[in-house]
Design a protein around this motif. Structure first.
Motif, PDB file in Angstrom:
ATOM      1  N   PHE A 139       0.816  -1.218   0.000  1.00  0.00           N
ATOM      2  CA  PHE A 139       0.000   0.000   0.000  1.00  0.00           C
ATOM      3  C   PHE A 139       0.848   1.265   0.000  1.00  0.00           C
ATOM      4  O   PHE A 139       0.346   2.349  -0.257  1.00  0.00           O
ATOM      5  CB  PHE A 139      -0.952   0.004   1.204  1.00  0.00           C
ATOM      6  N   GLY A 140       2.126   1.096   0.319  1.00  0.00           N
ATOM      7  CA  GLY A 140       3.024   2.252   0.249  1.00  0.00           C
ATOM      8  C   GLY A 140       2.954   3.190   1.436  1.00  0.00           C
ATOM      9  O   GLY A 140       3.440   4.307   1.363  1.00  0.00           O
ATOM     10  N   TYR A 141       2.364   2.756   2.551  1.00  0.00           N
ATOM     11  CA  TYR A 141       2.288   3.630   3.719  1.00  0.00           C
ATOM     12  C   TYR A 141       3.280   3.182   4.790  1.00  0.00           C
ATOM     13  O   TYR A 141       3.540   2.002   4.941  1.00  0.00           O
ATOM     14  CB  TYR A 141       0.877   3.630   4.307  1.00  0.00           C
ATOM     15  N   ASP A 142       3.792   4.157   5.526  1.00  0.00           N
ATOM     16  CA  ASP A 142       4.816   3.852   6.526  1.00  0.00           C
ATOM     17  C   ASP A 142       4.246   3.438   7.866  1.00  0.00           C
ATOM     18  O   ASP A 142       4.857   2.711   8.614  1.00  0.00           O
ATOM     19  CB  ASP A 142       5.724   5.072   6.734  1.00  0.00           C
ATOM     20  N   GLU A 143       3.087   3.975   8.187  1.00  0.00           N
ATOM     21  CA  GLU A 143       2.527   3.618   9.491  1.00  0.00           C
ATOM     22  C   GLU A 143       1.017   3.504   9.403  1.00  0.00           C
ATOM     23  O   GLU A 143       0.392   3.989   8.455  1.00  0.00           O
ATOM     24  CB  GLU A 143       2.913   4.656  10.538  1.00  0.00           C
ATOM     25  N   PHE A 144       0.460   2.847  10.415  1.00  0.00           N
ATOM     26  CA  PHE A 144      -0.986   2.672  10.436  1.00  0.00           C
ATOM     27  C   PHE A 144      -1.675   3.938  10.914  1.00  0.00           C
ATOM     28  O   PHE A 144      -1.113   4.699  11.695  1.00  0.00           O
ATOM     29  CB  PHE A 144      -1.359   1.510  11.358  1.00  0.00           C
ATOM     30  N   LEU A 145      -2.872   4.150  10.442  1.00  0.00           N
ATOM     31  CA  LEU A 145      -3.698   5.217  10.985  1.00  0.00           C
ATOM     32  C   LEU A 145      -4.284   4.707  12.306  1.00  0.00           C
ATOM     33  O   LEU A 145      -4.277   3.501  12.562  1.00  0.00           O
ATOM     34  CB  LEU A 145      -4.817   5.573   9.984  1.00  0.00           C
ATOM     35  N   ILE A 189       7.764   7.946  -0.771  1.00  0.00           N
ATOM     36  CA  ILE A 189       6.558   8.791  -0.788  1.00  0.00           C
ATOM     37  C   ILE A 189       5.368   7.984  -0.287  1.00  0.00           C
ATOM     38  O   ILE A 189       5.198   6.829  -0.664  1.00  0.00           O
ATOM     39  CB  ILE A 189       6.275   9.288  -2.234  1.00  0.00           C
ATOM     40  N   SER A 190       4.554   8.602   0.562  1.00  0.00           N
ATOM     41  CA  SER A 190       3.377   7.913   1.082  1.00  0.00           C
ATOM     42  C   SER A 190       2.445   7.506  -0.064  1.00  0.00           C
ATOM     43  O   SER A 190       2.141   8.308  -0.936  1.00  0.00           O
ATOM     44  CB  SER A 190       2.651   8.846   2.053  1.00  0.00           C
ATOM     45  N   GLY A 191       2.025   6.272  -0.063  1.00  0.00           N
ATOM     46  CA  GLY A 191       1.135   5.799  -1.115  1.00  0.00           C
ATOM     47  C   GLY A 191       1.843   5.107  -2.262  1.00  0.00           C
ATOM     48  O   GLY A 191       1.210   4.643  -3.206  1.00  0.00           O
ATOM     49  N   VAL A 192       3.178   5.045  -2.189  1.00  0.00           N
ATOM     50  CA  VAL A 192       3.938   4.351  -3.239  1.00  0.00           C
ATOM     51  C   VAL A 192       4.356   2.984  -2.721  1.00  0.00           C
ATOM     52  O   VAL A 192       5.288   2.868  -1.927  1.00  0.00           O
ATOM     53  CB  VAL A 192       5.193   5.159  -3.655  1.00  0.00           C
ATOM     54  N   GLY A 224     -11.197   7.607   7.357  1.00  0.00           N
ATOM     55  CA  GLY A 224     -10.444   7.079   8.488  1.00  0.00           C
ATOM     56  C   GLY A 224      -9.544   5.914   8.110  1.00  0.00           C
ATOM     57  O   GLY A 224      -8.689   5.507   8.881  1.00  0.00           O
ATOM     58  N   GLY A 225      -9.778   5.357   6.918  1.00  0.00           N
ATOM     59  CA  GLY A 225      -8.944   4.238   6.468  1.00  0.00           C
ATOM     60  C   GLY A 225      -9.555   2.896   6.804  1.00  0.00           C
ATOM     61  O   GLY A 225      -8.863   1.954   7.175  1.00  0.00           O
ATOM     62  N   LYS A 226     -10.877   2.787   6.624  1.00  0.00           N
ATOM     63  CA  LYS A 226     -11.553   1.532   6.966  1.00  0.00           C
ATOM     64  C   LYS A 226     -11.175   0.394   6.028  1.00  0.00           C
ATOM     65  O   LYS A 226     -10.973  -0.731   6.469  1.00  0.00           O
ATOM     66  CB  LYS A 226     -13.076   1.746   6.929  1.00  0.00           C
ATOM     67  N   SER A 227     -11.094   0.677   4.729  1.00  0.00           N
ATOM     68  CA  SER A 227     -10.900  -0.410   3.761  1.00  0.00           C
ATOM     69  C   SER A 227      -9.665  -1.249   4.074  1.00  0.00           C
ATOM     70  O   SER A 227      -9.668  -2.463   3.929  1.00  0.00           O
ATOM     71  CB  SER A 227     -10.772   0.122   2.343  1.00  0.00           C
ATOM     72  N   LEU A 228      -8.608  -0.566   4.489  1.00  0.00           N
ATOM     73  CA  LEU A 228      -7.365  -1.273   4.754  1.00  0.00           C
ATOM     74  C   LEU A 228      -7.537  -2.352   5.830  1.00  0.00           C
ATOM     75  O   LEU A 228      -6.819  -3.342   5.842  1.00  0.00           O
ATOM     76  CB  LEU A 228      -6.307  -0.260   5.208  1.00  0.00           C
TER      77      LEU A 228
END
Ligand code: ADP
Ligand code: ZN
Length: 726
Positions: free
Chosen positions: A15-21, A575-578, A45-49
């Motif tokens: 997903f290319g993200y560094d940390e969880f929401l 980059i976030s999202g990469v 809020g990031g439910k799908s993940l």
């Protein structure tokens, strides 16, 4: 070192993200432990993940039930772009497509299968489900199961049976609706067991809320649209007719806008939705009842041109702004007349208790519109959360705090002028009269001979306008007629004059110093010109692949690129999202634009240019690009040939093939596979390096095998032996 199959490692790689929401990590842990979960999180809020990531770690297939048929394809496209095999089944598929999907799912390759709830009623479909290895059932928009919610779907009642048929499969139910009654209903209806309930704060810190008087709504709307030029905007209206009229008026003013409501035929609606989602048109004018199908992560402005029916509805509708976490603006235009209009419809409701509820909800909504204190605090309180902060920094009450002043005299003057001119004129004319203007119309009507002529010479035009708006919102004045609105004095207004009551109002803003939207502190600084160029590139890549632009990268990722100027794949990958798949697919294209930009402009200090170039609008409408590639592929053409014939890059074509392969097991692609000797080399390398990232594989093979061949080999190996549909 991080275990490569830990949730955090997958978060970055896929997903290319560094940390969880907030809460994501706890929820994922709960799901992986095979426990039920109820997730209440605001939009964005990031439910799908919370179910997409576990789907990658659990063997088998995750079933996702969602009522948003129109969004399914985009969601699946987005997953496929990230290299995650997903499919959907709903009424939009042809028989042939349906069989293809069935075959792909049976094959066990599909990680996530999205379905519409009505499918669950089909005996044949339930039989099909039992043939699969369903590891998790995710129920999106779970409030649709509750009659207490504002979007009840009878089909959601089928979920009860699904639950009974798969008693040992964990369920995750997700919603952005916060009320306790709905929450309890979901737990009861779905029979969620010993499950975790996860509730995150409902404050949407990136949204700015404001309410404006409706008397100058049109001019203000134009101003808003100018300051949000080319940015995705939803405008909510009361009736279908209003959406049509407003969209036409806006288009005539040079702001291309599409109406969107339940009365349009399916094709027109789909086109409007598609054009909006794909950034071909920036503005959609929708009825309040019908905004649900047009969710998009980068909506920057939501306007309520009419009063919503309830605060809950208002929260949901404004919630469609800024899902990507970047700042967005929510503006409500309020006039007392809108309240009267709503009351008229409430009076038609036959069921008494239903009528009472509607009345109560409207009263709260009006209360919100008339607030002079923090709007965020009111919303949070309404949703059952306390908001302790003194100044929220993101609503008109906090950003433009206003003291009250004694408005008795000026209000008397205004109301008298409305009455003396016969209650047949709009605010503009009344202001002319009050200020002693010598307009043609004033003279023609001989309004210069009235005793109210010029009695408010000392007041500024915009102050008067604002006070008129406030008098409306207090119910002393009302606007009649939509096209040529005229002011009239209400019963309450007459009483105010007769009883000589006093009145205090918030002091008008300084007319000259009207603010534009302040940027909340969540906004990062970035180079806007580069951002625009990256958007153009994103749009082109999206058109080539026939997907919505946000599926490639969100605005948040592009803004980071335009702030950090990544120039090699290491930097780009941060980059976030990469994630790995996107780095590989798009890294080179974006890095090239960034490098070229730096060559032209140097690496500039972040600055905000005066005018932004407007979005390029290519003439060509993207065709069904995948079908074309599929067609050429089935005729046995090679990647080079297809690329040549279609005038697209080879990497783009391989991207198509990866997506087609993930969705369709039946298409013969054997002619694309590299020769046997190369294949066995690659297979060995993949065994050592895994097939997640190709860079190590490429290095392992001493850079002798091209990335293109590696990708084709991987497609082949991931697919397994071909199967025949039937
Ligand atoms: P919801 O369904 O709750 O409205 P989404 O699942 O659509 O929210 O997520 C909202 C946005 O946040 C999406 O753009 C998504 O890609 C992004 N997102 C999700 N998880 C993360 C994370 N851990 N870090 C950064 N962004 C994230
Ligand atoms: Zn506030």
């Amino acid at each position: 070192m991080q275990d490569s199959s830990s949730p955090l490692a997958i978060l970055k790689a896929r997903f290319g993200y560094d940390e969880f929401l907030p809460l994501q990590s706890e929820i994922i842990e709960n799901v992986l432990a095979s426990r039920d979960s109820l997730v209440l999180m605001p939009t964005g809020g990031g439910k799908s993940l919370c179910y997409q990531l576990p789907a990658l770690l659990l063997g088998g297939t995750t079933l996702v039930v969602s009522p948003l048929i129109a969004l399914m394809k985009d969601q699946v496209d987005a997953l496929n772009e990230s290299g995650i095999p997903a499919n959907f089944m709903n009424s939009s598929l042809s028989d042939l497509e349906m069989r293809r999907v069935e075959a792909a799912v049976r094959n066990g390759h599909t990680k996530l299968l999205y379905i519409a709830p009505e499918r669950l009623a089909l005996q044949s479909f339930r039989k099909f489900l039992h043939e699969l290895d369903i590891n998790l059932i995710a129920i999106d928009e779970a409030h649709c199961i509750s009659e207490w919610g504002h979007e009840f779907r009878p089909d959601y009642r089928n979920l009860r049976q699904l639950r009974e048929e798969f008693p040992s499969t964990p369920v995750i139910a997700l919603t952005a609706t916060a009320t306790e009654r709905v929450r309890d209903d979901i737990i009861g209806q779905l029979g969620l067991q010993d499950g975790g309930v996860f509730i995150s704060g409902f404050n949407r810190s990136n949204l700015n809320y404001s309410v404006r008087p409706k008397s100058d709504a049109w001019e203000r709307l134009i101003g808003l649209l100018e300051s949000h030029k080319d940015q995705s905007t939803i405008i909510y209206c009361f009736s279908r007719q209003e959406t049509e009229d407003l969209a036409a008026d806006l288009t005539a003013r040079g702001f291309e806008a599409r109406p969107y409501h339940a009365g349009l035929d399916g094709d027109t609606r789909r086109r409007a939705q598609d054009d909006f989602i794909r950034d071909r048109v920036a503005i959609v004018v929708a009825t309040i009842a019908f905004g649900m199908g047009i969710d998009k992560p980068d909506v920057r402005l939501v306007v309520h041109y009419s009063l919503p029916k309830s605060v809950e509805g208002y929260y949901q509708e404004t919630g469609r702004a800024g899902r990507d976490g970047s700042p967005a603006e929510c503006v409500l235009f309020y006039a007392f007349a809108d309240k009267v209009k709503q009351e008229y419809f409430i009076n038609q409701i036959v069921d008494e208790s239903e009528q009472r509820v509607a009345r109560e909800q409207l009263a709260r909504m009006v209360e919100f519109a008339q607030l002079t204190t923090c709007r965020r605090r009111y919303l949070m309180h309404y949703l059952g959360e306390e908001w302790e902060q003194e100044n929220c920094g993101g609503c008109d009450a906090c950003l433009e705090p206003r003291e009250e002043f004694d408005a008795t005299e000026i209000s008397q003057k205004i109301l008298s002028a409305v009455i003396r001119t016969g209650e047949r004129f709009g605010a503009g004319h009344i202001i002319q009269v009050l200020r002693g203007g010598r307009d043609k119309r004033v003279l023609e009507m001989e309004h210069d001979s009235l005793n109210v002529y010029g009695i408010a010479r000392a007041s500024g035009k915009s102050d008067l306008r604002e006070i008129i708006g406030l008098l409306e919102s207090r119910g002393l004045l009302t606007t009649e007629g939509d096209r040529y609105p005229t002011l009239a004095v209400t019963e309450a207004g007459r009483e105010f004059l007769q009883t000589r009551s006093s009145l205090s109002l918030p002091r008008p803003l300084d007319g000259g110093a009207r603010r534009t939207t302040p940027q909340p502190s969540t906004e990062i600084q970035f180079d806007e010109r580069l951002f625009e160029e990256l958007r153009v590139l994103r749009r082109r890549l999206a058109d080539e692949r026939d997907v919505p632009p946000f599926v490639i990268f969100g605005d948040t990722s592009l803004k980071q690129m335009a702030a950090r100027f990544p120039q090699d794949s290491d930097e780009f990958g941060r980059i976030s999202g990469v994630g790995a798949a996107k780095l590989e697919q798009y890294g080179a294209d974006f890095i090239a634009v960034i490098q070229e930009y730096i060559e032209r402009h140097g690496r500039p200090d972040i600055h905000v240019p005066e005018a932004r170039p407007s979005r390029a609008r290519p003439e060509r409408r993207p065709g069904p690009t995948f079908d074309e590639t599929r067609e050429l592929l089935s005729r046995g053409l090679s990647v080079v040939e297809i690329a040549e014939q279609r005038g697209l890059a080879e990497t783009t074509i391989i991207g198509h093939i990866e997506r087609i392969a993930a969705q369709d097991d039946s298409l013969d692609m054997s002619h694309l596979v590299p020769d046997a000797a190369t294949m066995s080399e690659i297979e060995k390398a993949l065994e050592v390096c895994g097939d997640e990232f190709l860079r190590p594989v490429w290095e392992f093979l001493e850079e002798k095998v091209s990335y293109n061949d590696l990708r084709l080999a991987r497609i082949h190996l991931r697919r397994g032996p071909p199967i025949t549909p039937g």
